[in-house]
Design an enzyme around this catalytic site. Sequence first.
Site, PDB file in Angstrom:
ATOM      1  N   GLU A   9       0.840  -1.204   0.000  1.00  0.00           N
ATOM      2  CA  GLU A   9       0.000   0.000   0.000  1.00  0.00           C
ATOM      3  C   GLU A   9       0.877   1.256   0.000  1.00  0.00           C
ATOM      4  OE1 GLU A   9      -1.505   2.757   3.316  1.00  0.00           O
ATOM      5  OE2 GLU A   9      -2.190   0.707   3.723  1.00  0.00           O
ATOM      6  N   HIS A  10       1.883   1.268   0.856  1.00  0.00           N
ATOM      7  CA  HIS A  10       2.795   2.417   0.916  1.00  0.00           C
ATOM      8  C   HIS A  10       3.603   2.568  -0.369  1.00  0.00           C
ATOM      9  CE1 HIS A  10       2.979   3.861   5.263  1.00  0.00           C
ATOM     10  NE2 HIS A  10       2.060   2.903   5.301  1.00  0.00           N
ATOM     11  N   GLU A  80       9.659   4.108   3.499  1.00  0.00           N
ATOM     12  CA  GLU A  80       8.317   3.575   3.741  1.00  0.00           C
ATOM     13  C   GLU A  80       8.323   2.548   4.862  1.00  0.00           C
ATOM     14  OE1 GLU A  80       5.712   5.067   2.500  1.00  0.00           O
ATOM     15  OE2 GLU A  80       7.232   6.369   1.597  1.00  0.00           O
TER      16      GLU A  80
END
Length: 206
Positions: A9-10, A80
């Site tokens: 997702e990041h 991240e």
Amino acid sequence: LGGLAHYLEHMLFMGTATYPKENGWNAFLSNHGGSDNGETDAASTVFYFDVKHDHLKPALDRFGSFFSCPLLKWSGSKREVNAIDSEFQQAQQNDTCRVEQLISHCSDDGHVYRRFGWGNRKSLVEMPKADGTDVRGALQAFHRKYYSTNLMSLVILGKEPLDTLQQWAVSAFGDSPNHRIERPLATTDKLPIAPSRLPMWLRALP
């Protein structure tokens, strides 16, 4: 790889083949009064953004490329992971998150619920490095398998007529692949905790 879905997702924000600048998406939103976020839960990942209405179409074009041609640039991976680890450190102080993880830890061996879904530096960097796991390859494989349009939904809210918004949706998201995979489901014939192990009393210090 505990937290792989959260990590992906990041990483989808790190540039795409059509918009390769690593921070291009954030810069675009910042320049046009927008904001965004994403969240990964036990069974779904959600992305959302807002932007000034006259910049909706170019925003959709950029956003759609997250799902059709992400670069997963490794140059931004450390940052991240640090962001995920920071979120994890904050979640450790949240009683709801702690209880959910406690139930996962107590689930039966081999059950899909017995996992660490949040992710942190240990699960995404240290442990994979120790056993030689290719984390970027795992991210790419996860994207290829589960980011399939038959498992995804899209909502667009704009001032334009419905037909126009539909055209924009097809233009921006039409290249996203449909692998026609079945939605993964945890079946009720195998509960996370077998009835023979219940009742179970757990105490967690706040």
